[in-house]
Each structure stands twice: as C-alpha cells, then as structure tokens.
Design an enzyme around this catalytic site. Sequence first.
Site, PDB file in Angstrom:
ATOM      1  N   TRP A 130      27.268  31.311  50.475  1.00  0.00           N
ATOM      2  CA  TRP A 130      26.185  31.108  49.859  1.00  0.00           C
ATOM      3  C   TRP A 130      25.017  31.385  50.686  1.00  0.00           C
ATOM      4  O   TRP A 130      24.972  31.051  51.810  1.00  0.00           O
ATOM      5  CB  TRP A 130      25.781  29.688  49.148  1.00  0.00           C
ATOM      6  CG  TRP A 130      24.948  29.619  48.549  1.00  0.00           C
ATOM      7  CD1 TRP A 130      24.331  30.170  47.615  1.00  0.00           C
ATOM      8  CD2 TRP A 130      23.954  28.367  48.600  1.00  0.00           C
ATOM      9  NE1 TRP A 130      23.149  29.458  46.921  1.00  0.00           N
ATOM     10  CE2 TRP A 130      22.937  28.365  47.722  1.00  0.00           C
ATOM     11  CE3 TRP A 130      24.079  27.234  49.685  1.00  0.00           C
ATOM     12  CZ2 TRP A 130      21.868  27.581  47.457  1.00  0.00           C
ATOM     13  CZ3 TRP A 130      22.948  26.193  49.400  1.00  0.00           C
ATOM     14  CH2 TRP A 130      21.868  26.353  48.250  1.00  0.00           C
ATOM     15  N   ASP A 211      31.140  21.733  50.679  1.00  0.00           N
ATOM     16  CA  ASP A 211      30.054  21.984  49.688  1.00  0.00           C
ATOM     17  C   ASP A 211      30.816  22.031  48.422  1.00  0.00           C
ATOM     18  O   ASP A 211      31.645  22.865  48.205  1.00  0.00           O
ATOM     19  CB  ASP A 211      29.366  23.263  49.996  1.00  0.00           C
ATOM     20  CG  ASP A 211      28.093  23.462  49.209  1.00  0.00           C
ATOM     21  OD1 ASP A 211      27.936  22.596  48.138  1.00  0.00           O
ATOM     22  OD2 ASP A 211      27.442  24.318  49.279  1.00  0.00           O
ATOM     23  N   LYS A 246      25.369  22.017  37.900  1.00  0.00           N
ATOM     24  CA  LYS A 246      26.109  22.912  37.002  1.00  0.00           C
ATOM     25  C   LYS A 246      26.951  22.108  36.144  1.00  0.00           C
ATOM     26  O   LYS A 246      26.655  22.324  34.846  1.00  0.00           O
ATOM     27  CB  LYS A 246      27.118  23.702  37.801  1.00  0.00           C
ATOM     28  CG  LYS A 246      26.512  24.003  39.112  1.00  0.00           C
ATOM     29  CD  LYS A 246      25.667  25.208  38.920  1.00  0.00           C
ATOM     30  CE  LYS A 246      25.012  25.362  40.449  1.00  0.00           C
ATOM     31  NZ  LYS A 246      24.222  26.454  40.873  1.00  0.00           N
TER      32      LYS A 246
HETATM   33  C1  LMR Z   1      23.486  30.190  43.136  1.00  0.00           C
HETATM   34  O1  LMR Z   1      24.269  30.435  44.111  1.00  0.00           O
HETATM   35  O2  LMR Z   1      23.269  31.016  42.467  1.00  0.00           O
HETATM   36  C2  LMR Z   1      23.079  28.767  42.892  1.00  0.00           C
HETATM   37  O3  LMR Z   1      23.633  27.656  43.774  1.00  0.00           O
HETATM   38  C3  LMR Z   1      21.658  28.603  42.834  1.00  0.00           C
HETATM   39  C4  LMR Z   1      20.883  28.719  44.184  1.00  0.00           C
HETATM   40  O4  LMR Z   1      20.304  27.686  44.531  1.00  0.00           O
HETATM   41  O5  LMR Z   1      20.942  29.475  44.769  1.00  0.00           O
END
Ligand code: LMR
Length: 396
Positions: A130, A211, A246
């Site tokens: 992420w 996570d 989510k």
């Molecule tokens: C994403 O990866 O799109 C979500 O987790 C929202 C975010 O906060 O980035």
Amino acid sequence: MLERFKMAPPDPILGLTEAFLKDSNPEKINLGVGVYKDNSNKTPIFNTVKKAEKILLEKEQTKSYLPISGSPEFCEQVQNLVLGKDNPCVLDKRVATVQTVGGTSALRVFADLIKTNIGSKKIWISNPTWENHAKIFQLAGFEIETYPYYNAETHDLDWDKMLSTLEAIPEGDIVLLHGCCHNPTGIDLNEEQWNTVANVIKTRGILPLIDFAYQGLGDGLEEDAKGVRIIVNNVPEVFICSSFSKNFGLYNERCGALIGVCGTSETCQKVLSQMKVVIRTNYSNPPAHGAYIVHTILNSEELRKEWEKEVQEMCTRIKSMRKLFVEKLKEKGVTQDFSFIEKQKGMFSFSGLTKDQVLRLREEFSIYIVNSGRINVAGITTNNIDRLTDAISKVL
Ligand code: LMR
C-alpha cells in the site's frame, strides 16, 4: 519561514480521487481508491449500519469523551472478530486492544509505540505494498526495507524470494504482512505458507505487524482471518491493525483498532498503558460514532447475521466482476492472458498495466487507475465494463 516549503506531490491514491472529481467527462470511471461500489456505481450505507444508527439515535445519552483507548465494548468485539472469541490469547487476557482513527492511525500508533518503547527502527514491507505504508513509517522515524512479494512475470507470489529474505531478517526488526486481500496485488499466502512464515518469524525473533483492512472481502470473514490466527497461535507477540472502512462501509467515520497480542497479561497491561500515552498525545481519544455502530451490529444476533450477509454480497459481486472483466477482455480481442485476475482476492487487482498505459487511460478515456496498475475491481459494474475493457484493449 513558510516560503521555504516545497509543493508536495498529490497523494498517489486519494490525489486520484481529487483529479477524478474535477474531470467533466460524464462517462468517467474511478478505479483508483479502494472504495466499494454496488452495481449502480454507488457506495451505499449498509442496511445494518442504518439500523444501528437508528438505535443509537434513540439510545445515546451523551457526547462526552470516550476513554483514551476507545469504547471497551467495541474493543472486545473487535478482538473476537479478528482473533476468534475462543482464542487462548483472548481467554488468557493477553490482548491489548485500542480503538483508532481508522486503520491508518492504528499503523501510526503502532509506529510511535515501538519507537518510544523499544527503539526498533527497521520495518520490512512487501514489494509492492500500500502506497502509504512506507510514508507512515518514514515519518515516524523508521528505516524501510522491502521483501520480494510479487513476480511480474507469473503475476503470482514470489514465494521463494520472499521466504529467503524473511529468513535473513535480523532479530528485533519488524515485518509488515497483509492479513488478507493483499493491497495492491490481491495475492495472498495459502495456509501452508502462513505456517512457514509464522515459523520463520518465531525462530528469528522478528516482530510481526499485520495490516488487516479487508476482512471478509476475500473469501469470507472467518476464512480471511486464517492467516492472522496462524501467526497469533504460533508467535508470542503480534500486532494487528484492523479497519472497518470496507467491511462496514464506515469510510468517513474513521473506525479501526490496534490489537497487541502479548506473552502475558502483565505485559499486556503495560503495552496498553503505553498505547494510551501515544493516543493521548496524538488525538487524545477516538471518535465514538463508528465504533458504536460496529458494536451495536456485532452485539445483536439478528443484525450480525444480516451484516454477514451484506459482507458476503460484496465479496460475491467482486468475484463476479473479476470473472466478467477477464471474459470481456477476451471478447474485445485481447490476446494477452489476464486469467490471473480471477485468482486474486479482495478489492484490488494488480492488472499488469504499465504506467504509460495507465496514463493513457486517464488522459484519453477518463479512466482512473493507480499508476502502479492497481485496479479497484469493486468499482467495475455491468454498466461500465464495456467502456473499460474497450479502452484497455486500445492501450495495450
Ligand atoms: C486504498 O488503498 O485505496 C485504500 O486503503 C484507501 C486509502 O486510504 O488509500
């Protein structure tokens, strides 16, 4: 002094939403941010959330502060949902859980907690991960290392390289794992691989941080918790960041939790006390509404059953969109194999689209995808699938 500031680049995910909102094309499609859409392209409020809010509106007596660690009833429900209520660590009271401002602040609270209490400085994150992970830990003063995760040729897990890197992580470092629905690849470990990872972590004395933002969106609420529970049942000390954005659709309520599993209940009390110090100095105490909603739903047999069905429906729709996406690409004459998309789990797919292709989709077709090629499959509908796959077939 402020004139020295440099302009920061837009956020790679939320910045895309800003650009999308400015786009005047009525046929624009946003497959950027991880937000669930139903087939009519709406992000609906869950029925169970509406029902819980009605109950709360009537029952709520005060808007006074929550405790620093949040609603105790919420924290208890979260532990049960994530770890299972019969888990020995829950029964032995070895779990410290605090309510946080979404999953993101759970990560930051963890970072501050570790930095101030054990001085660990290095965290290993998957490559890719992420977009926000590295930034959160960098700002908190950590050094970032990566372990291989994705093999671009096979569109699958780079298991051998991942394992050999984990096996060489020095004692005392932290490793960040995705509990399920890996963001951005959608590729998860199987049970055997989780067991192997648990064993490596334990033997090497690494601290795992999991996570866990997508419980229920991969294969189901219980199935998706398998990996987390394997780690918790085999490793004495584990941290988990949970999010209800989510699986309860509570995006703007910022509702999450940090769970710390400790070796003894005495250690657990100390860890909890330090979590409270971090929270008190960051945002004092969390907002109540989201946590009250989650607790009201999980605490009622009837609402909980209905909520489980709502989560299952999302999961089923996402799976059907994966299938349709692959079929439609074939139908549009695309010969490149995209069948791997059907095997991926959760909201995201690592499509294999290059940055150039992603930029063309944005500029020429008003289709918004993260530069890495990550697609939010939950944003695909039976109405936008033709336009989407047509456009992709043109940029390939
Ligand atoms: C994403 O990866 O799109 C979500 O987790 C929202 C975010 O906060 O980035």
